[in-house]
Design a protein around this motif. Sequence first.
Motif, PDB file in Angstrom:
ATOM      1  N   HIS A   1       0.811  -1.066   0.062  1.00  0.00           N
ATOM      2  CA  HIS A   1       0.053  -0.101  -0.014  1.00  0.00           C
ATOM      3  C   HIS A   1       0.872   1.256   0.021  1.00  0.00           C
ATOM      4  CE1 HIS A   1      -2.584   3.004   1.974  1.00  0.00           C
ATOM      5  NE2 HIS A   1      -3.387   2.686   0.986  1.00  0.00           N
ATOM      6  N   GLN A   2       2.018   1.408   0.840  1.00  0.00           N
ATOM      7  CA  GLN A   2       2.735   2.354   0.819  1.00  0.00           C
ATOM      8  C   GLN A   2       3.490   2.536  -0.638  1.00  0.00           C
ATOM      9  OE1 GLN A   2       3.400   4.939   3.122  1.00  0.00           O
ATOM     10  NE2 GLN A   2       1.462   3.839   3.958  1.00  0.00           N
ATOM     11  N   GLU A   3       3.938   1.178  -1.073  1.00  0.00           N
ATOM     12  CA  GLU A   3       4.532   1.562  -2.501  1.00  0.00           C
ATOM     13  C   GLU A   3       3.576   2.085  -3.475  1.00  0.00           C
ATOM     14  OE1 GLU A   3       8.072  -1.517  -1.694  1.00  0.00           O
ATOM     15  OE2 GLU A   3       6.287  -2.428  -2.350  1.00  0.00           O
ATOM     16  N   ILE A   4       2.400   1.645  -3.426  1.00  0.00           N
ATOM     17  CA  ILE A   4       1.603   1.859  -4.411  1.00  0.00           C
ATOM     18  C   ILE A   4       1.223   3.557  -4.223  1.00  0.00           C
ATOM     19  CG2 ILE A   4      -0.635   1.799  -3.597  1.00  0.00           C
ATOM     20  CD1 ILE A   4       0.211   0.517  -7.026  1.00  0.00           C
ATOM     21  N   LEU A   5       1.222   4.221  -3.110  1.00  0.00           N
ATOM     22  CA  LEU A   5       1.252   5.278  -3.087  1.00  0.00           C
ATOM     23  C   LEU A   5       2.535   6.255  -3.568  1.00  0.00           C
ATOM     24  CD1 LEU A   5       0.258   5.707   0.902  1.00  0.00           C
ATOM     25  CD2 LEU A   5      -1.255   6.182  -1.158  1.00  0.00           C
ATOM     26  N   GLU A   6       3.543   5.689  -3.511  1.00  0.00           N
ATOM     27  CA  GLU A   6       5.010   5.977  -4.092  1.00  0.00           C
ATOM     28  C   GLU A   6       4.793   5.957  -5.944  1.00  0.00           C
ATOM     29  OE1 GLU A   6       8.395   4.333  -3.168  1.00  0.00           O
ATOM     30  OE2 GLU A   6       7.891   3.944  -1.073  1.00  0.00           O
ATOM     31  N   VAL A   7       3.949   4.870  -6.058  1.00  0.00           N
ATOM     32  CA  VAL A   7       3.939   4.678  -7.550  1.00  0.00           C
ATOM     33  C   VAL A   7       2.874   6.244  -8.021  1.00  0.00           C
ATOM     34  CG1 VAL A   7       2.767   3.696  -9.631  1.00  0.00           C
ATOM     35  CG2 VAL A   7       3.922   2.396  -7.813  1.00  0.00           C
ATOM     36  N   GLU A   8       1.801   6.351  -7.312  1.00  0.00           N
ATOM     37  CA  GLU A   8       0.782   7.484  -7.666  1.00  0.00           C
ATOM     38  C   GLU A   8       1.795   8.944  -7.559  1.00  0.00           C
ATOM     39  OE1 GLU A   8      -3.887   6.963  -6.177  1.00  0.00           O
ATOM     40  OE2 GLU A   8      -2.348   7.534  -4.785  1.00  0.00           O
ATOM     41  N   ALA A   9       2.457   8.934  -6.476  1.00  0.00           N
ATOM     42  CA  ALA A   9       3.359  10.108  -6.498  1.00  0.00           C
ATOM     43  C   ALA A   9       4.208  10.370  -7.730  1.00  0.00           C
ATOM     44  CB  ALA A   9       4.049  10.261  -5.247  1.00  0.00           C
TER      45      ALA A   9
END
Length: 114
Positions: free
Chosen positions: A71-79
């Motif tokens: 979940h944290q990594e998908i936030l990085e992808v979004e950013a």
Amino acid sequence: MALNYNLAKVYALSDNDPEFVMQIITLFITEIPDDLKQIETGIKEKDHKLAYAYAHKIKPTLDLLGMTVAHQEILEVEAWTKREGKKSEIEATFDSIKEQVKEAVKEIKKDFEV
């Protein structure tokens, strides 16, 4: 025993409804791998809008299944998509998400015999 996912939020949300839980995990194992392919295409082709759309779509599911790191990594992808970053900046993060989802899918299939 679940090592790669945690259904506590799913059970809490559903008031321990086993049918609802099965719907959520069925959606996870059938849709998320295809959604990851769309993100991968977006990353490879520098189609930031495509990558963002699918990253945004799977974000709540990763959270719901207790996949905190993914979940944290998908936030990085979004950013990354929002700042239209270079492909090399996000590849390792995306590979990590793919691996975590692969392991969770394998484990869910075994645990629930689906």
